[in-house]
Design an enzyme around this catalytic site. Structure first.
Site, PDB file in Angstrom:
ATOM      1  N   GLY A 170       3.158 -18.519  25.835  1.00 47.48           N
ATOM      2  CA  GLY A 170       3.007 -19.729  26.620  1.00 47.48           C
ATOM      3  C   GLY A 170       2.060 -19.495  27.788  1.00 47.48           C
ATOM      4  CD  GLU A 181       9.381 -13.191  26.178  1.00 49.81           C
ATOM      5  OE1 GLU A 181       8.742 -13.996  25.467  1.00 49.81           O
ATOM      6  OE2 GLU A 181       9.769 -12.086  25.747  1.00 49.81           O
ATOM      7  CG  ASP A 212      11.125 -18.375  25.744  1.00 54.08           C
ATOM      8  OD1 ASP A 212      10.386 -17.425  25.385  1.00 54.08           O
ATOM      9  OD2 ASP A 212      10.663 -19.411  26.266  1.00 54.08           O
ATOM     10  N   GLY A 271       5.632 -17.085  23.027  1.00 52.61           N
ATOM     11  CA  GLY A 271       5.514 -18.381  22.375  1.00 52.61           C
ATOM     12  C   GLY A 271       4.763 -18.334  21.064  1.00 52.61           C
TER      13      GLY A 271
END
Length: 344
Positions: free
Chosen positions: A67, A138, A146, A115
């Site tokens: 992301g 992360e 995530d 992502g």
């Protein structure tokens, strides 16, 4: 579609083609890209003229670096509303990909992080190469895996998923197959021809013509010490076991984990273990949304991105500063219900 758009959508011979098109940013995902993929998948899902979907990325560096975390950083500084909205849409997309009925062929060449894993590794035809560099990094920015990452990590053989989650270290295409993040191995220099074969002949014929036996997984070969050392109840116990092991790779893993956000490590350990007991990708994504909403309000999320990607001093000041200061109440707070909760 014009070449300066962030997501290119086209159809050839009944194959819907999605090209992530931010090569200078290694195709980092933004809200326009998430919305574009979601819209295309919805349009194609019940269109009998579309027989399969092909996901690829522009440029030579990789499918997707994750992301757009700098945008998320600025959102966090402004209260986090844009970040929460982005994750909501992104996680709904991840779930949609996970249950997509048509062949969803993801070309996971080069860098595939965060992502990028979310838009690729929940597909049903996942292809890697010898250049694949995959990971869920992360914890290095004070965040928690995530995009359904904890679903995949929790289901990897033994404790390989915990090793990948707590170190945040990248792993190879062969490792990705061994860990359940990918299915097929095609050499990088044959990938373009493979993609053309998917369009011309269908993914099954293309795989028969181009897929090869993957190299041996280096992570799988290290399961003995990984399974042993990551059995500890807490991150601190895991670190003690890693530092006390004879394998240099175990001590290297400890050194890497020690640089990560203590609260992100503690929450990640809990998140992966909880995900193992959840029954569906959707349930895990709901848990991840709660954790992400809590993260965007945390000190370490802003500080981690600042240190790694904004000021780039690579010297984050974590708070809490040590694992010992991350008590159960602080960890549990990350799993409290979000407002609103993610729904499917």
């Amino acid at each position: 579609m014009t070449e300066n758009e962030d997501i290119l959508v086209s159809v050839r011979n009944g194959v819907g083609i999605l090209t992530l098109n931010r090569p200078r940013a290694i195709n980092s995902l933004n809200d326009v890209m998430v919305a574009g993929i979601a819209r295309a998948l919805t349009d194609w899902e019940h269109d009998d003229a579309i027989t399969a979907v092909l996901l690829t990325g522009a440029g030579e560096r990789g499918l997707c670096a994750g992301g757009d975390v700098v945008a998320l950083y600025h959102s966090a500084l402004a209260g986090g509303a844009a970040a929460r909205s982005f994750w909501w849409d992104e996680y709904l997309l991840n779930a949609h990909i996970g249950r997509y009925a048509k062949p969803y062929v993801a070309l996971m060449d080069g860098i595939v992080m965060g992502g990028g894993v979310g838009v690729a590794a929940h597909g049903n035809v996942r292809v890697v190469t010898e250049k694949t560099k995959m990971g869920m990094p992360e914890v290095g920015i004070g965040f928690i895996p995530d995009v359904g990452g904890t679903y995949l990590l929790s289901r990897a053989p033994g404790r390989l998923g915990l090793h990948a989650a707590l170190t945040g270290a990248p792993f190879s295409g062969a490792d990705a197959i061994a860990m359940g993040f990918a299915d097929h191995y095609v050499p990088h220099d044959r990938l373009a021809d493979f993609a053309e074969a998917v369009i011309a002949d269908g993914h099954e014929d293309a795989l028969r013509s181009y897929a090869e036996e993957p190299p041996a997984s280096e992570l799988l070969a290290q399961r003995d010490w990984i399974d042993s050392c990551y059995a500890g109840e807490t991150v601190a116990e895991i670190l003690t076991d890693l530092r006390g092991h004879d394998e240099q790779a175990a001590r290297d893993a400890a050194d890497l984990i020690a640089t990560r956000s203590p609260i992100a490590l503690a929450v990640t350990l809990t998140a992966v273990r909880r995900a193992a007991h959840l029954h569906s990708l959707e349930e895990v994504l709901q848990q991840e949304y709660r954790v992400s909403v809590a993260s965007v309000a945390s000190h370490d999320f802003v500080e981690g991105i600042r240190a790694q990607l904004v000021d780039k001093d690579r010297n984050p000041t974590w708070s809490p500063a040590t694992l010992e200061l991350c008590d159960d109440a602080a960890i549990d707070a990350y799993f409290a219900a979000a407002h609103p909760d993610l729904t499917f």
